[in-house]
Motif scaffolding. Structure first.
Motif: not given
Length: 231
Positions: A31, A57, A112, A114, A119, A129, A133, A138
């Protein structure tokens, strides 16, 4: 005990392909962050001030289109981020931007998800992170439409609504870094390969969702994706 393994391996994550009984096997999910100027600003950043940066991810974060999932744990500020997703059928290292789109099998609409509070806390303390994520479920994603059928979209409306109310809206042409640039840049860090997915960033308007909410995103010429959260 399964022959050759100490336990039965998990099934390979995969995504539906529009108009095809075959599925797209997922290898990895990359991502790109802050790839739309207005989203960068709403996150308190100057658009394009730094080179592109990435997060990942796990492949099994993929959620099929239309699924109802449990609301994620450990967050009170879960955000939606609608994104164009590129699905690769080839790869390599140090790919030239001029050849990058040759690696793309097709495109899908993805979300995405989140855990923004996690975060923000991680960013403020200089920590990774990962759990904001790359948590379970997710990465909702719609069916992949082959590039052979739709071409390589560089413009078109991208939007997301929650419970019927419009939250995000932009155009693919608003991306700071184009997909060929992203593919070329990622391939400097790792060897891209068939089965890799690339989430290409989100327009502004990201906001919190609650248990019981229904999110639906769409990308002009590509398709749609929806996900619901159990009440």
């Amino acid at each position: 005990m399964t022959e050759g393994f100490v336990f039965t391996p998990s099934p390979r994550p995969s995504v539906a392909v529009a108009g095809d009984a075959r599925r797209f096997p997922v290898r990895r999910i990359f991502c790109v962050a802050l790839n739309y100027a207005e989203h960068a600003r709403e996150m308190g950043k100057e658009p394009g001030a730094e080179p592109p940066f990435y997060f990942a991810k796990p492949a099994d974060a993929v959620v099929k289109d239309g699924a109802t999932i449990a609301f994620p744990s450990l967050t009170r500020n879960l955000h939606h981020e609608i994104e164009l997703v590129a699905a690769l059928h080839s790869g390599g290292r140090d790919i030239a931007p001029q050849q990058a789109l040759d690696c793309v099998f097709g495109y899908a609409a993805g979300i995405d998800l989140t855990r923004r509070d996690l975060q923000t806390a991680a960013r403020n303390s200089g920590k990774p992170w990962d759990f904001s994520k790359g948590f379970d479920n997710s990465a909702p994603i719609g069916a992949i439409r082959p590039a052979a059928a739709i071409g390589h979209p560089a413009s078109g409306r991208i939007a997301l609504s929650v419970n019927g109310g419009l939250r995000q809206q932009g155009d693919l042409s608003d991306m700071i870094w184009s997909l060929p640039q992203i593919i070329a840049d990622i391939s400097r860090y790792v060897a891209l390969a068939p089965g890799d997915l690339i989430f290409t960033g989100t327009p502004s308007g990201v906001a919190a969702m609650q248990p019981g909410d229904h999110a639906e995103g769409e990308i002009e010429g590509v398709g749609s994706v929806s996900v619901s959260f159990a009440a």
